[in-house]
Design a protein around this motif. Sequence first.
Motif, PDB file in Angstrom:
ATOM      1  N   PHE A  26      31.757  38.185  48.339  1.00 20.10           N
ATOM      2  CA  PHE A  26      32.777  39.347  48.488  1.00 20.10           C
ATOM      3  C   PHE A  26      32.322  40.586  47.931  1.00 20.10           C
ATOM      4  O   PHE A  26      31.579  40.774  47.095  1.00 20.10           O
ATOM      5  CB  PHE A  26      34.126  38.899  47.804  1.00 20.10           C
ATOM      6  CG  PHE A  26      34.693  37.704  48.139  1.00 20.10           C
ATOM      7  CD1 PHE A  26      34.382  36.656  47.448  1.00 20.10           C
ATOM      8  CD2 PHE A  26      35.309  37.661  49.534  1.00 20.10           C
ATOM      9  CE1 PHE A  26      34.822  35.222  47.971  1.00 20.10           C
ATOM     10  CE2 PHE A  26      35.900  36.480  49.702  1.00 20.10           C
ATOM     11  CZ  PHE A  26      35.502  35.256  49.124  1.00 20.10           C
ATOM     12  N   SER A  27      32.859  41.725  48.472  1.00 18.91           N
ATOM     13  CA  SER A  27      32.329  43.060  48.305  1.00 18.91           C
ATOM     14  C   SER A  27      33.023  43.713  47.059  1.00 18.91           C
ATOM     15  O   SER A  27      32.498  44.536  46.345  1.00 18.91           O
ATOM     16  CB  SER A  27      32.292  44.053  49.318  1.00 18.91           C
ATOM     17  OG  SER A  27      33.906  44.271  49.755  1.00 18.91           O
ATOM     18  N   THR A  28      34.241  43.130  46.708  1.00 17.54           N
ATOM     19  CA  THR A  28      34.849  43.765  45.710  1.00 17.54           C
ATOM     20  C   THR A  28      34.575  43.002  44.162  1.00 17.54           C
ATOM     21  O   THR A  28      34.032  42.017  44.301  1.00 17.54           O
ATOM     22  CB  THR A  28      36.441  43.660  45.542  1.00 17.54           C
ATOM     23  OG1 THR A  28      36.667  42.312  45.836  1.00 17.54           O
ATOM     24  CG2 THR A  28      37.027  44.336  46.980  1.00 17.54           C
ATOM     25  N   LEU A  29      34.506  43.882  43.078  1.00 19.50           N
ATOM     26  CA  LEU A  29      34.059  43.184  41.894  1.00 19.50           C
ATOM     27  C   LEU A  29      35.096  42.421  41.193  1.00 19.50           C
ATOM     28  O   LEU A  29      34.947  41.319  40.339  1.00 19.50           O
ATOM     29  CB  LEU A  29      33.555  44.162  40.849  1.00 19.50           C
ATOM     30  CG  LEU A  29      32.271  45.099  41.398  1.00 19.50           C
ATOM     31  CD1 LEU A  29      31.779  46.118  40.459  1.00 19.50           C
ATOM     32  CD2 LEU A  29      31.293  43.973  41.451  1.00 19.50           C
ATOM     33  N   GLY A  30      36.294  42.919  41.020  1.00 17.61           N
ATOM     34  CA  GLY A  30      37.428  42.051  40.460  1.00 17.61           C
ATOM     35  C   GLY A  30      37.275  42.186  39.135  1.00 17.61           C
ATOM     36  O   GLY A  30      36.690  43.260  38.733  1.00 17.61           O
ATOM     37  N   THR A  31      37.940  41.314  38.314  1.00 20.82           N
ATOM     38  CA  THR A  31      37.903  41.233  36.891  1.00 20.82           C
ATOM     39  C   THR A  31      36.940  40.296  36.277  1.00 20.82           C
ATOM     40  O   THR A  31      36.602  40.511  35.173  1.00 20.82           O
ATOM     41  CB  THR A  31      39.354  41.182  36.182  1.00 20.82           C
ATOM     42  OG1 THR A  31      39.725  39.713  36.909  1.00 20.82           O
ATOM     43  CG2 THR A  31      40.147  41.995  36.785  1.00 20.82           C
ATOM     44  N   ASN A  32      36.272  39.408  36.954  1.00 15.00           N
ATOM     45  CA  ASN A  32      35.152  38.535  36.852  1.00 15.00           C
ATOM     46  C   ASN A  32      33.744  39.099  36.877  1.00 15.00           C
ATOM     47  O   ASN A  32      33.113  38.038  37.036  1.00 15.00           O
ATOM     48  CB  ASN A  32      35.688  37.196  37.032  1.00 15.00           C
ATOM     49  CG  ASN A  32      35.549  37.340  38.398  1.00 15.00           C
ATOM     50  OD1 ASN A  32      35.725  38.271  39.308  1.00 15.00           O
ATOM     51  ND2 ASN A  32      35.476  35.656  39.163  1.00 15.00           N
ATOM     52  N   TYR A  33      33.667  40.246  37.146  1.00 15.19           N
ATOM     53  CA  TYR A  33      32.227  40.604  37.384  1.00 15.19           C
ATOM     54  C   TYR A  33      31.083  40.141  36.496  1.00 15.19           C
ATOM     55  O   TYR A  33      29.826  40.300  36.876  1.00 15.19           O
ATOM     56  CB  TYR A  33      32.387  42.078  37.574  1.00 15.19           C
ATOM     57  CG  TYR A  33      32.720  43.084  36.333  1.00 15.19           C
ATOM     58  CD1 TYR A  33      34.150  43.442  36.326  1.00 15.19           C
ATOM     59  CD2 TYR A  33      31.812  43.096  35.522  1.00 15.19           C
ATOM     60  CE1 TYR A  33      34.540  43.933  35.211  1.00 15.19           C
ATOM     61  CE2 TYR A  33      32.304  44.000  34.263  1.00 15.19           C
ATOM     62  CZ  TYR A  33      33.777  44.345  34.265  1.00 15.19           C
ATOM     63  OH  TYR A  33      34.161  44.998  33.133  1.00 15.19           O
ATOM     64  N   ALA A  34      31.694  39.895  35.242  1.00 10.47           N
ATOM     65  CA  ALA A  34      30.482  39.580  34.223  1.00 10.47           C
ATOM     66  C   ALA A  34      30.300  38.104  34.004  1.00 10.47           C
ATOM     67  O   ALA A  34      29.379  37.905  33.253  1.00 10.47           O
ATOM     68  CB  ALA A  34      30.917  40.181  32.955  1.00 10.47           C
ATOM     69  N   TYR A  35      31.023  37.453  34.961  1.00 10.46           N
ATOM     70  CA  TYR A  35      30.688  36.052  34.774  1.00 10.46           C
ATOM     71  C   TYR A  35      29.686  35.515  35.788  1.00 10.46           C
ATOM     72  O   TYR A  35      29.812  35.785  36.924  1.00 10.46           O
ATOM     73  CB  TYR A  35      31.945  35.168  34.924  1.00 10.46           C
ATOM     74  CG  TYR A  35      32.887  35.556  33.758  1.00 10.46           C
ATOM     75  CD1 TYR A  35      33.849  36.685  33.818  1.00 10.46           C
ATOM     76  CD2 TYR A  35      32.763  34.822  32.484  1.00 10.46           C
ATOM     77  CE1 TYR A  35      34.707  36.816  32.911  1.00 10.46           C
ATOM     78  CE2 TYR A  35      33.532  35.225  31.488  1.00 10.46           C
ATOM     79  CZ  TYR A  35      34.551  36.202  31.622  1.00 10.46           C
ATOM     80  OH  TYR A  35      35.237  36.305  30.657  1.00 10.46           O
ATOM     81  N   THR A  36      28.659  34.454  35.479  1.00  8.30           N
ATOM     82  CA  THR A  36      27.792  34.095  36.456  1.00  8.30           C
ATOM     83  C   THR A  36      28.316  33.265  37.597  1.00  8.30           C
ATOM     84  O   THR A  36      27.878  33.551  38.630  1.00  8.30           O
ATOM     85  CB  THR A  36      26.662  33.097  35.602  1.00  8.30           C
ATOM     86  OG1 THR A  36      27.558  32.263  35.023  1.00  8.30           O
ATOM     87  CG2 THR A  36      25.963  34.189  34.617  1.00  8.30           C
ATOM     88  N   GLY A  37      29.404  32.710  37.306  1.00  7.92           N
ATOM     89  CA  GLY A  37      30.121  31.801  38.427  1.00  7.92           C
ATOM     90  C   GLY A  37      30.673  32.730  39.377  1.00  7.92           C
ATOM     91  O   GLY A  37      30.975  31.912  40.523  1.00  7.92           O
TER      92      GLY A  37
END
Length: 127
Positions: free
Chosen positions: A101-112
């Motif tokens: 997906f092109s959006t980062l959202g709020t979980n951008y720092a998580y490897t999953g």
Amino acid sequence: QVQLVESGGGSVQTGGSLRLSCAASGRTFGVYAMAWFRQAPGKEREFVTAISGSGGITYSADSVKGRFTVSRDNAKNTLYLQMNSLKPEDTAVYLCAADRFSTLGTNYAYTGKYDYWGQGTQVTVSS
């Protein structure tokens, strides 16, 4: 399926600079949010920075803010990481990652969050 290949790593002294690249296969590179992570020996994989598919939004870890800059060239299917003022604690294998997906959202720092990973490139900073 996306294949990611990092390059540009090497050995530098404290205060030096490096520019990493991550070349991606496929013709839809611009739809993927991308990130850089790093992993030092014996440590967990650590978030460094992320960029949205359009390149308009970026996030960085506090430890690299003001020193590292992420960018992308969607026409060249390439992600970059400009690293300045390098410190010994920056020593690690640096890996790029892509999200479907092109959006980062709020979980951008998580490897999953990321679906595809490169093999990494070694960065060594000596004091």
